[in-house]
Design a protein around this motif. Structure first.
Motif, PDB file in Angstrom:
ATOM      1  N   PRO A   2       0.797  -1.257  -0.160  1.00 18.60           N
ATOM      2  CA  PRO A   2      -0.018  -0.051  -0.044  1.00 18.60           C
ATOM      3  C   PRO A   2       0.694   1.179   0.030  1.00 18.60           C
ATOM      4  O   PRO A   2       1.911   1.276   0.703  1.00 18.60           O
ATOM      5  CB  PRO A   2      -0.963  -0.020   1.161  1.00 18.60           C
ATOM      6  CG  PRO A   2      -0.224  -1.187   2.027  1.00 18.60           C
ATOM      7  CD  PRO A   2       0.647  -2.042   1.124  1.00 18.60           C
ATOM      8  N   ASP A   3       0.253   2.296  -0.605  1.00 20.85           N
ATOM      9  CA  ASP A   3       1.017   3.474  -0.845  1.00 20.85           C
ATOM     10  C   ASP A   3       0.315   4.743   0.094  1.00 20.85           C
ATOM     11  O   ASP A   3      -1.040   4.397   0.266  1.00 20.85           O
ATOM     12  CB  ASP A   3       1.056   4.021  -2.110  1.00 20.85           C
ATOM     13  CG  ASP A   3       1.864   5.177  -2.525  1.00 20.85           C
ATOM     14  OD1 ASP A   3       3.044   5.198  -2.452  1.00 20.85           O
ATOM     15  OD2 ASP A   3       1.184   6.140  -2.876  1.00 20.85           O
ATOM     16  N   GLY A  39      -9.474   8.306  10.527  1.00 21.98           N
ATOM     17  CA  GLY A  39      -8.223   7.596  10.865  1.00 21.98           C
ATOM     18  C   GLY A  39      -8.085   6.206  10.918  1.00 21.98           C
ATOM     19  O   GLY A  39      -7.099   5.656  10.291  1.00 21.98           O
ATOM     20  N   ALA A  40      -9.179   5.532  11.497  1.00 20.01           N
ATOM     21  CA  ALA A  40      -9.139   3.984  11.454  1.00 20.01           C
ATOM     22  C   ALA A  40      -9.375   3.636  10.106  1.00 20.01           C
ATOM     23  O   ALA A  40      -8.816   2.640   9.684  1.00 20.01           O
ATOM     24  CB  ALA A  40     -10.308   3.552  12.570  1.00 20.01           C
ATOM     25  N   MET A  44      -6.856   0.926   8.250  1.00 21.18           N
ATOM     26  CA  MET A  44      -7.153  -0.065   7.734  1.00 21.18           C
ATOM     27  C   MET A  44      -6.979  -0.360   6.339  1.00 21.18           C
ATOM     28  O   MET A  44      -6.606  -1.319   5.860  1.00 21.18           O
ATOM     29  CB  MET A  44      -8.922  -0.739   8.144  1.00 21.18           C
ATOM     30  CG  MET A  44      -9.122  -0.669   9.489  1.00 21.18           C
ATOM     31  SD  MET A  44     -10.686  -1.101   9.829  1.00 21.18           S
ATOM     32  CE  MET A  44     -11.514   0.623  10.034  1.00 21.18           C
ATOM     33  N   ARG A  45      -7.438   0.798   5.461  1.00 17.34           N
ATOM     34  CA  ARG A  45      -6.907   0.612   4.186  1.00 17.34           C
ATOM     35  C   ARG A  45      -5.437   0.351   3.862  1.00 17.34           C
ATOM     36  O   ARG A  45      -5.172  -0.280   3.138  1.00 17.34           O
ATOM     37  CB  ARG A  45      -7.238   1.979   3.479  1.00 17.34           C
ATOM     38  CG  ARG A  45      -6.816   2.166   2.108  1.00 17.34           C
ATOM     39  CD  ARG A  45      -8.013   2.105   0.971  1.00 17.34           C
ATOM     40  NE  ARG A  45      -9.406   2.352   1.218  1.00 17.34           N
ATOM     41  CZ  ARG A  45      -9.921   3.304   0.692  1.00 17.34           C
ATOM     42  NH1 ARG A  45      -9.432   4.225   0.160  1.00 17.34           N
ATOM     43  NH2 ARG A  45     -11.241   3.509   1.014  1.00 17.34           N
ATOM     44  N   PHE A  46      -4.626   1.060   4.779  1.00 15.96           N
ATOM     45  CA  PHE A  46      -3.126   0.670   4.637  1.00 15.96           C
ATOM     46  C   PHE A  46      -2.773  -0.685   5.135  1.00 15.96           C
ATOM     47  O   PHE A  46      -2.051  -1.318   4.408  1.00 15.96           O
ATOM     48  CB  PHE A  46      -2.262   1.559   5.527  1.00 15.96           C
ATOM     49  CG  PHE A  46      -0.998   1.124   5.721  1.00 15.96           C
ATOM     50  CD1 PHE A  46       0.086   1.420   4.594  1.00 15.96           C
ATOM     51  CD2 PHE A  46      -0.371   0.634   6.987  1.00 15.96           C
ATOM     52  CE1 PHE A  46       1.298   0.902   4.577  1.00 15.96           C
ATOM     53  CE2 PHE A  46       0.934   0.286   6.929  1.00 15.96           C
ATOM     54  CZ  PHE A  46       1.809   0.266   5.847  1.00 15.96           C
ATOM     55  N   GLY A  75      -7.997  12.308   6.287  1.00 16.57           N
ATOM     56  CA  GLY A  75      -6.890  11.731   7.005  1.00 16.57           C
ATOM     57  C   GLY A  75      -6.031  10.790   5.755  1.00 16.57           C
ATOM     58  O   GLY A  75      -6.677  10.469   4.956  1.00 16.57           O
ATOM     59  N   TYR A  76      -4.703  10.538   6.722  1.00 17.26           N
ATOM     60  CA  TYR A  76      -3.953   9.669   6.039  1.00 17.26           C
ATOM     61  C   TYR A  76      -2.781   8.852   6.659  1.00 17.26           C
ATOM     62  O   TYR A  76      -2.452   9.492   7.512  1.00 17.26           O
ATOM     63  CB  TYR A  76      -3.326  10.196   4.601  1.00 17.26           C
ATOM     64  CG  TYR A  76      -2.553  11.581   4.949  1.00 17.26           C
ATOM     65  CD1 TYR A  76      -1.060  11.474   5.207  1.00 17.26           C
ATOM     66  CD2 TYR A  76      -3.020  12.745   4.848  1.00 17.26           C
ATOM     67  CE1 TYR A  76      -0.417  12.452   5.504  1.00 17.26           C
ATOM     68  CE2 TYR A  76      -2.310  13.864   5.533  1.00 17.26           C
ATOM     69  CZ  TYR A  76      -0.880  13.638   5.471  1.00 17.26           C
ATOM     70  OH  TYR A  76      -0.117  14.890   5.869  1.00 17.26           O
TER      71      TYR A  76
END
Length: 146
Positions: A2-3, A39-40, A44-46, A75-76
């Motif tokens: 993941p980026d 943020g969560a 989770m995506r990451f 957020g990231y």
């Protein structure tokens, strides 16, 4: 792998009377909830795993968000450890008629990836592969609380 840009999440909530305090502005508890959710989602995506909130750095409420305006939450993920993920989350007041935005609140948050047994689990290696991602990461690192 993941980026950073894969983790960029942006959500909007129209601030309604049920979100407000007695001053007809967004209640701080609602703003914190929205920040935690964004943020969560980024974490989770990451990680590709369920993530739980482990830490939230200092939060300063710089400006209110009046009822009728939009709470824009961005957020990231900008850094990762073995099982933890750091996210920068910022909230803006957005005027619905013209889109003008003002920063109202921000924080740095740590999430921990957990497995089905609710035990910490490893996260992938962090990467940044775009100019915009590099800008966001550099900004987060330079403003990060020490």
């Amino acid at each position: 792998m993941p980026d950073l840009m894969d983790t960029y999440i942006e959500n909007r909530w129209m601030v309604q009377p049920n979100h407000a305090n007695n001053l007809d502005t967004a209640h701080g508890g609602n703003v914190l909830k929205w920040m935690d959710e964004v943020g969560a989602m980024s974490a989770m995506r990451f990680s590709g795993e369920t993530c739980v909130t482990a830490h939230m750095d200092e939060v300063n409420f710089k400006r209110p968000i009046p009822v009728g305006d939009i709470a824009l939450v961005r957020g990231y993920v900008y850094r990762a450890g073995e099982t933890s993920v750091r996210a920068r989350v910022r909230v803006f007041r957005e005027e619905p008629r013209n889109g003008r935005q003002e920063l109202t609140t921000e924080s740095y948050m740590v999430f921990v990836a957990i497995d089905d047994d609710r035990e910490p689990t490893p996260v992938p290696e962090f990467t940044v592969s775009s100019e915009r991602g590099e800008e966001l990461r550099a900004e987060a690192l330079s403003d990060e609380p020490r």
